[in-house]
Design a protein around this motif. Structure first.
Motif, PDB file in Angstrom:
ATOM      1  N   ILE A 136       0.848  -1.204   0.000  1.00  0.00           N
ATOM      2  CA  ILE A 136       0.000   0.000   0.000  1.00  0.00           C
ATOM      3  C   ILE A 136       0.879   1.247   0.000  1.00  0.00           C
ATOM      4  O   ILE A 136       0.647   2.189  -0.771  1.00  0.00           O
ATOM      5  CB  ILE A 136      -0.972  -0.019   1.198  1.00  0.00           C
ATOM      6  N   ILE A 137       1.900   1.267   0.841  1.00  0.00           N
ATOM      7  CA  ILE A 137       2.816   2.407   0.895  1.00  0.00           C
ATOM      8  C   ILE A 137       3.499   2.597  -0.462  1.00  0.00           C
ATOM      9  O   ILE A 137       3.572   3.712  -0.983  1.00  0.00           O
ATOM     10  CB  ILE A 137       3.853   2.222   2.023  1.00  0.00           C
ATOM     11  N   LYS A 138       3.977   1.506  -1.029  1.00  0.00           N
ATOM     12  CA  LYS A 138       4.627   1.557  -2.341  1.00  0.00           C
ATOM     13  C   LYS A 138       3.674   2.143  -3.387  1.00  0.00           C
ATOM     14  O   LYS A 138       4.071   2.963  -4.211  1.00  0.00           O
ATOM     15  CB  LYS A 138       5.065   0.153  -2.744  1.00  0.00           C
ATOM     16  N   GLY A 139       2.404   1.740  -3.337  1.00  0.00           N
ATOM     17  CA  GLY A 139       1.413   2.225  -4.296  1.00  0.00           C
ATOM     18  C   GLY A 139       1.144   3.714  -4.168  1.00  0.00           C
ATOM     19  O   GLY A 139       1.051   4.420  -5.181  1.00  0.00           O
ATOM     20  N   ILE A 140       1.035   4.211  -2.952  1.00  0.00           N
ATOM     21  CA  ILE A 140       0.740   5.647  -2.814  1.00  0.00           C
ATOM     22  C   ILE A 140       1.987   6.511  -3.024  1.00  0.00           C
ATOM     23  O   ILE A 140       1.856   7.666  -3.403  1.00  0.00           O
ATOM     24  CB  ILE A 140      -0.018   5.982  -1.507  1.00  0.00           C
ATOM     25  N   ILE A 141       3.157   5.930  -2.845  1.00  0.00           N
ATOM     26  CA  ILE A 141       4.376   6.640  -3.257  1.00  0.00           C
ATOM     27  C   ILE A 141       4.403   6.731  -4.778  1.00  0.00           C
ATOM     28  O   ILE A 141       4.677   7.787  -5.345  1.00  0.00           O
ATOM     29  CB  ILE A 141       5.648   5.938  -2.724  1.00  0.00           C
TER      30      ILE A 141
END
Length: 183
Positions: A162-167
């Motif tokens: 999820i973090i990777k996606g919003i970055i």
């Protein structure tokens, strides 16, 4: 960096309270990208639409969507936010982004400086977990993975994705290992 769209519209001889048509969108996009060349690494670029009532779907597609895609896929490491958009512009931006998501099967989200009519600081579709992370960072400015775990109740690889996606969507910045900031 704040880019005043009214100044750009004067430069390209666009009058009135509306930004409409693909040619106008392309011209505004070109002027904005010229200004972005002087932006620093990881700089947030705020597009100020004060004074404009209507942004039509053609303009949005040629200017706002292209700028957000350029931020995501381009060589320049920048973040895009919009400010001072009218309610009708907000609705049109949302419609274009939703159409883009459906047609291209790719998520695109645009951050806003001001709260929207949907009580969010973005236009587009985020999951509850993504939204919780964005909201936490909006309040705290910098958070750790542990902070994200407490607000999402997700851990490990699931949270990391999820973090990777919003970055990737250019909605948050990584400032240190396991520390992130708002845009």
């Amino acid at each position: 960096m704040i880019i005043n769209i009214a100044k750009i519209s004067k430069q390209i001889s666009v009058k009135g309270p509306d930004l409409i048509t693909r040619p106008v969108g392309r011209s505004v996009y070109g002027k904005i990208t010229e200004k972005i060349m002087s932006a620093g690494n990881s700089e947030t670029v705020i597009l100020d639409f004060e004074g404009f009532k209507v942004l039509d779907s053609s303009f949005i597609d040629e200017a706002i969507v292209k700028l957000q895609l350029e931020a995501i896929n381009g060589e320049k490491n920048i973040y895009i936010k919009i400010s001072n958009i009218s309610k009708i512009a907000e609705l049109n931006i949302e419609s274009v982004i939703n159409s883009y998501d459906s047609f291209k099967q790719k998520k695109i989200v645009v951050l806003t400086e001001d709260i929207c009519s949907n009580n969010k600081f973005y236009i587009g579709n985020l999951t509850v977990e993504e939204e919780n992370i964005i909201n936490l960072l909006r309040i705290n400015k910098i958070c750790s993975v542990n902070d994200f775990e407490s607000v999402t109740q997700l851990y490990g690889d699931e949270l990391a994705e999820i973090i990777k996606g919003i970055i990737f969507l250019r909605l948050i910045k990584q400032v240190e290992k396991n520390k992130y900031s708002s845009v």
